[in-house]
Design a protein around this motif. Sequence first.
Motif, PDB file in Angstrom:
ATOM      1  N   GLY A  56      -5.051   7.963  -1.544  1.00  0.00           N
ATOM      2  CA  GLY A  56      -4.774   9.389  -1.457  1.00  0.00           C
ATOM      3  C   GLY A  56      -5.890  10.124  -0.741  1.00  0.00           C
ATOM      4  N   HIS A  57      -5.524  10.974   0.209  1.00  0.00           N
ATOM      5  CA  HIS A  57      -6.511  11.812   0.890  1.00  0.00           C
ATOM      6  C   HIS A  57      -6.437  13.221   0.330  1.00  0.00           C
ATOM      7  CE1 HIS A  57      -7.687  14.633   4.254  1.00  0.00           C
ATOM      8  NE2 HIS A  57      -8.785  13.922   4.072  1.00  0.00           N
ATOM      9  N   SER A  58      -7.586  13.797   0.035  1.00  0.00           N
ATOM     10  CA  SER A  58      -7.693  15.192  -0.388  1.00  0.00           C
ATOM     11  C   SER A  58      -6.783  15.445  -1.595  1.00  0.00           C
ATOM     12  CB  SER A  58      -7.360  16.100   0.800  1.00  0.00           C
ATOM     13  OG  SER A  58      -7.702  17.441   0.521  1.00  0.00           O
ATOM     14  N   MET A  59      -5.902  16.435  -1.508  1.00  0.00           N
ATOM     15  CA  MET A  59      -5.013  16.758  -2.611  1.00  0.00           C
ATOM     16  C   MET A  59      -4.152  15.574  -3.022  1.00  0.00           C
ATOM     17  SD  MET A  59      -2.092  19.743  -2.710  1.00  0.00           S
ATOM     18  CE  MET A  59      -0.899  18.684  -1.876  1.00  0.00           C
ATOM     19  N   GLY A  60      -3.920  14.635  -2.087  1.00  0.00           N
ATOM     20  CA  GLY A  60      -3.123  13.460  -2.413  1.00  0.00           C
ATOM     21  C   GLY A  60      -3.715  12.642  -3.539  1.00  0.00           C
ATOM     22  N   GLY A  61      -5.044  12.637  -3.662  1.00  0.00           N
ATOM     23  CA  GLY A  61      -5.686  11.936  -4.771  1.00  0.00           C
ATOM     24  C   GLY A  61      -5.361  12.574  -6.110  1.00  0.00           C
ATOM     25  N   LEU A  62      -5.249  13.906  -6.133  1.00  0.00           N
ATOM     26  CA  LEU A  62      -4.861  14.600  -7.362  1.00  0.00           C
ATOM     27  C   LEU A  62      -3.388  14.344  -7.673  1.00  0.00           C
ATOM     28  CD1 LEU A  62      -6.650  18.052  -6.906  1.00  0.00           C
ATOM     29  CD2 LEU A  62      -7.381  16.111  -8.309  1.00  0.00           C
ATOM     30  N   ALA A  63      -2.560  14.308  -6.638  1.00  0.00           N
ATOM     31  CA  ALA A  63      -1.135  14.044  -6.850  1.00  0.00           C
ATOM     32  C   ALA A  63      -0.930  12.652  -7.440  1.00  0.00           C
ATOM     33  CB  ALA A  63      -0.374  14.188  -5.542  1.00  0.00           C
ATOM     34  N   LEU A  64      -1.699  11.663  -6.956  1.00  0.00           N
ATOM     35  CA  LEU A  64      -1.524  10.312  -7.504  1.00  0.00           C
ATOM     36  C   LEU A  64      -2.040  10.239  -8.937  1.00  0.00           C
ATOM     37  CD1 LEU A  64      -4.076   8.042  -7.736  1.00  0.00           C
ATOM     38  CD2 LEU A  64      -4.132   8.433  -5.284  1.00  0.00           C
ATOM     39  N   PRO A 100       7.743  20.901  -1.574  1.00  0.00           N
ATOM     40  CA  PRO A 100       7.348  21.805  -0.485  1.00  0.00           C
ATOM     41  C   PRO A 100       5.833  21.765  -0.276  1.00  0.00           C
ATOM     42  CG  PRO A 100       7.736  23.055  -2.484  1.00  0.00           C
ATOM     43  CD  PRO A 100       8.102  21.644  -2.805  1.00  0.00           C
ATOM     44  N   PRO A 101       5.370  22.090   0.941  1.00  0.00           N
ATOM     45  CA  PRO A 101       3.944  21.946   1.238  1.00  0.00           C
ATOM     46  C   PRO A 101       3.035  22.908   0.490  1.00  0.00           C
ATOM     47  CG  PRO A 101       5.101  22.966   3.073  1.00  0.00           C
ATOM     48  CD  PRO A 101       6.147  22.508   2.115  1.00  0.00           C
ATOM     49  N   VAL A 121       0.855  -1.190   0.000  1.00  0.00           N
ATOM     50  CA  VAL A 121       0.000   0.000   0.000  1.00  0.00           C
ATOM     51  C   VAL A 121       0.887   1.234   0.000  1.00  0.00           C
ATOM     52  CG1 VAL A 121      -1.755   1.306   1.253  1.00  0.00           C
ATOM     53  CG2 VAL A 121      -1.840  -1.197   1.241  1.00  0.00           C
ATOM     54  N   LEU A 122       0.565   2.195  -0.858  1.00  0.00           N
ATOM     55  CA  LEU A 122       1.212   3.502  -0.862  1.00  0.00           C
ATOM     56  C   LEU A 122       0.219   4.538  -0.367  1.00  0.00           C
ATOM     57  CD1 LEU A 122       3.840   5.083  -1.778  1.00  0.00           C
ATOM     58  CD2 LEU A 122       2.534   5.696  -3.815  1.00  0.00           C
ATOM     59  N   LEU A 123       0.598   5.327   0.640  1.00  0.00           N
ATOM     60  CA  LEU A 123      -0.282   6.324   1.247  1.00  0.00           C
ATOM     61  C   LEU A 123       0.202   7.727   0.880  1.00  0.00           C
ATOM     62  CD1 LEU A 123      -0.515   4.676   4.788  1.00  0.00           C
ATOM     63  CD2 LEU A 123      -2.201   4.528   2.940  1.00  0.00           C
ATOM     64  N   VAL A 124      -0.720   8.547   0.365  1.00  0.00           N
ATOM     65  CA  VAL A 124      -0.386   9.886  -0.117  1.00  0.00           C
ATOM     66  C   VAL A 124      -1.266  10.911   0.605  1.00  0.00           C
ATOM     67  CG1 VAL A 124      -0.047  11.345  -2.144  1.00  0.00           C
ATOM     68  CG2 VAL A 124       0.113   8.849  -2.372  1.00  0.00           C
ATOM     69  N   HIS A 125      -0.652  11.809   1.350  1.00  0.00           N
ATOM     70  CA  HIS A 125      -1.386  12.806   2.143  1.00  0.00           C
ATOM     71  C   HIS A 125      -1.867  13.964   1.271  1.00  0.00           C
ATOM     72  CE1 HIS A 125       1.802  15.842   1.918  1.00  0.00           C
ATOM     73  NE2 HIS A 125       2.669  14.844   2.065  1.00  0.00           N
ATOM     74  N   GLY A 126      -2.623  14.852   1.892  1.00  0.00           N
ATOM     75  CA  GLY A 126      -3.179  15.991   1.183  1.00  0.00           C
ATOM     76  C   GLY A 126      -2.571  17.322   1.585  1.00  0.00           C
ATOM     77  N   TYR A 127      -3.329  18.376   1.346  1.00  0.00           N
ATOM     78  CA  TYR A 127      -2.897  19.764   1.548  1.00  0.00           C
ATOM     79  C   TYR A 127      -2.630  20.040   3.033  1.00  0.00           C
ATOM     80  CZ  TYR A 127      -3.116  24.878   0.956  1.00  0.00           C
ATOM     81  OH  TYR A 127      -2.845  26.224   0.933  1.00  0.00           O
ATOM     82  N   ASN A 178      -0.658  25.228  -5.155  1.00  0.00           N
ATOM     83  CA  ASN A 178      -1.480  24.011  -5.120  1.00  0.00           C
ATOM     84  C   ASN A 178      -2.937  24.316  -4.805  1.00  0.00           C
ATOM     85  OD1 ASN A 178      -0.725  24.712  -2.526  1.00  0.00           O
ATOM     86  ND2 ASN A 178       0.205  22.743  -2.031  1.00  0.00           N
ATOM     87  N   ALA A 179      -3.198  25.366  -4.017  1.00  0.00           N
ATOM     88  CA  ALA A 179      -4.591  25.753  -3.762  1.00  0.00           C
ATOM     89  C   ALA A 179      -5.247  26.279  -5.035  1.00  0.00           C
ATOM     90  CB  ALA A 179      -4.654  26.798  -2.657  1.00  0.00           C
ATOM     91  N   ARG A 180      -4.528  27.076  -5.794  1.00  0.00           N
ATOM     92  CA  ARG A 180      -5.093  27.595  -7.046  1.00  0.00           C
ATOM     93  C   ARG A 180      -5.358  26.467  -8.036  1.00  0.00           C
ATOM     94  NH1 ARG A 180      -1.009  31.606  -6.355  1.00  0.00           N
ATOM     95  NH2 ARG A 180       0.211  30.650  -8.041  1.00  0.00           N
ATOM     96  N   GLU A 181      -4.522  25.447  -8.021  1.00  0.00           N
ATOM     97  CA  GLU A 181      -4.730  24.311  -8.921  1.00  0.00           C
ATOM     98  C   GLU A 181      -5.978  23.511  -8.562  1.00  0.00           C
ATOM     99  OE1 GLU A 181       0.046  23.727  -9.877  1.00  0.00           O
ATOM    100  OE2 GLU A 181      -0.952  22.470  -8.391  1.00  0.00           O
ATOM    101  N   MET A 182      -6.458  23.642  -7.320  1.00  0.00           N
ATOM    102  CA  MET A 182      -7.640  22.909  -6.877  1.00  0.00           C
ATOM    103  C   MET A 182      -8.926  23.725  -7.009  1.00  0.00           C
ATOM    104  SD  MET A 182      -6.358  20.625  -3.615  1.00  0.00           S
ATOM    105  CE  MET A 182      -5.448  21.917  -2.764  1.00  0.00           C
ATOM    106  N   ARG A 183      -8.870  24.891  -7.648  1.00  0.00           N
ATOM    107  CA  ARG A 183     -10.083  25.658  -7.883  1.00  0.00           C
ATOM    108  C   ARG A 183     -10.954  24.972  -8.930  1.00  0.00           C
ATOM    109  NH1 ARG A 183      -7.306  31.718  -8.243  1.00  0.00           N
ATOM    110  NH2 ARG A 183      -6.819  31.892  -6.000  1.00  0.00           N
ATOM    111  N   ARG A 184     -12.250  25.220  -8.836  1.00  0.00           N
ATOM    112  CA  ARG A 184     -13.167  24.656  -9.835  1.00  0.00           C
ATOM    113  C   ARG A 184     -12.759  25.122 -11.231  1.00  0.00           C
ATOM    114  NH1 ARG A 184     -18.216  23.126  -8.363  1.00  0.00           N
ATOM    115  NH2 ARG A 184     -18.065  22.040 -10.362  1.00  0.00           N
ATOM    116  N   HIS A 185     -12.724  24.174 -12.175  1.00  0.00           N
ATOM    117  CA  HIS A 185     -12.442  24.464 -13.584  1.00  0.00           C
ATOM    118  C   HIS A 185     -11.063  25.106 -13.780  1.00  0.00           C
ATOM    119  CE1 HIS A 185     -16.694  23.658 -13.789  1.00  0.00           C
ATOM    120  NE2 HIS A 185     -16.978  24.739 -13.103  1.00  0.00           N
ATOM    121  N   SER A 186     -10.100  24.773 -12.932  1.00  0.00           N
ATOM    122  CA  SER A 186      -8.759  25.352 -13.075  1.00  0.00           C
ATOM    123  C   SER A 186      -8.070  24.780 -14.314  1.00  0.00           C
ATOM    124  CB  SER A 186      -7.920  25.066 -11.837  1.00  0.00           C
ATOM    125  OG  SER A 186      -7.504  23.705 -11.800  1.00  0.00           O
ATOM    126  N   PRO A 187      -7.163  25.540 -14.930  1.00  0.00           N
ATOM    127  CA  PRO A 187      -6.408  25.005 -16.071  1.00  0.00           C
ATOM    128  C   PRO A 187      -5.620  23.755 -15.704  1.00  0.00           C
ATOM    129  CG  PRO A 187      -6.180  27.393 -15.937  1.00  0.00           C
ATOM    130  CD  PRO A 187      -6.874  26.972 -14.688  1.00  0.00           C
TER     131      PRO A 187
END
Length: 302
Positions: free
Chosen positions: A177-185, A146-147, A112-118, A221-230
């Motif tokens: 992956g939790h939270s942002m970690g799901g996007l990272a994976l 970096p965080p 199992v690989l565990l990936v944290h979020g923001y 990373n917060a801006r990347e998680m906005r709705r409809h972000s590029p």
Amino acid sequence: MLARLQQILTLGALTGVVIWLWVCLQQGRPGWALFGALALLGGHAFVLGIEFLLLAAVHGADPTPRARAAQLLGAWWGEVLHAPRVFCWRQPFRHAAYPDHLPTNAQGRRGVLLVHGYVCNRGLWNRWLQRLRQQGVPVVAVTMEPPFGSIDAGVAAIEAGMRRLEACTGLAPVIVGHSMGGLALRRWWAEHGDDARVHHAVTIGTPHQGTWLARWGTTPNAREMRRHSPWLAALASHEPAGRHRRFTCFYSHCDNIVFPAATATLPGADNRHLPGVAHVHMVDHPAPWQAVQALLQAPKAR
């Protein structure tokens, strides 16, 4: 880096409480002493309350059933109790308490690989790490640095963790992956696109379609998680058709960070709703743990 920052914030808050209590008691004002201590120690409850009010207000036409007031109140209280354990204890002071588990006799046993979020590190997964180790399951929990950089920066840490698990077990692991970690994976998988390397992906409260709350974020990373972000659009364009069938996505109508609730789902994925559970508290909810246990026990392909 993040652990040190959270250590400073936690110890600073405790120091402020002690100084406030001493000053007020010296002046014979026990009422003010109690009020100030509660305000300093429980200020996060007020912030969380605002988040829950916002998620209720912007539910709109989201297909997820609207949370009842009692569910929102229960989820808020659960998060009030759970958040300090994560952000003031596990992550700042206990992030290295449970090392990765890569036993020498693990060939042929799925890991199992565990990936944290923001604003998190590997300490978020302490309960998972402890229980997986007790079961003898090979497990790696990454810390992405970096965080406050781009989500893309986490790809290297995920790849390094994957290589360690692959060398140890010889099998494709389950990635959680939790939270942002799901996007990272997802970003890692889009770049290292061999489907044979992943047995299954499980996400918990991940803003797959962005989150309304990220409009107030200023970090990359917060801006990347906005709705409809590029960034989200580019990620989706690099994923092959059918990839989402390899995901199980847990989401909640009481998620105070990722809302409206359906933004934490993926079309074609196994989307599972957790009623009445807040964002951080979802990590320790039994349902994701049970889903991963079922994946680990599934028969291995020839």
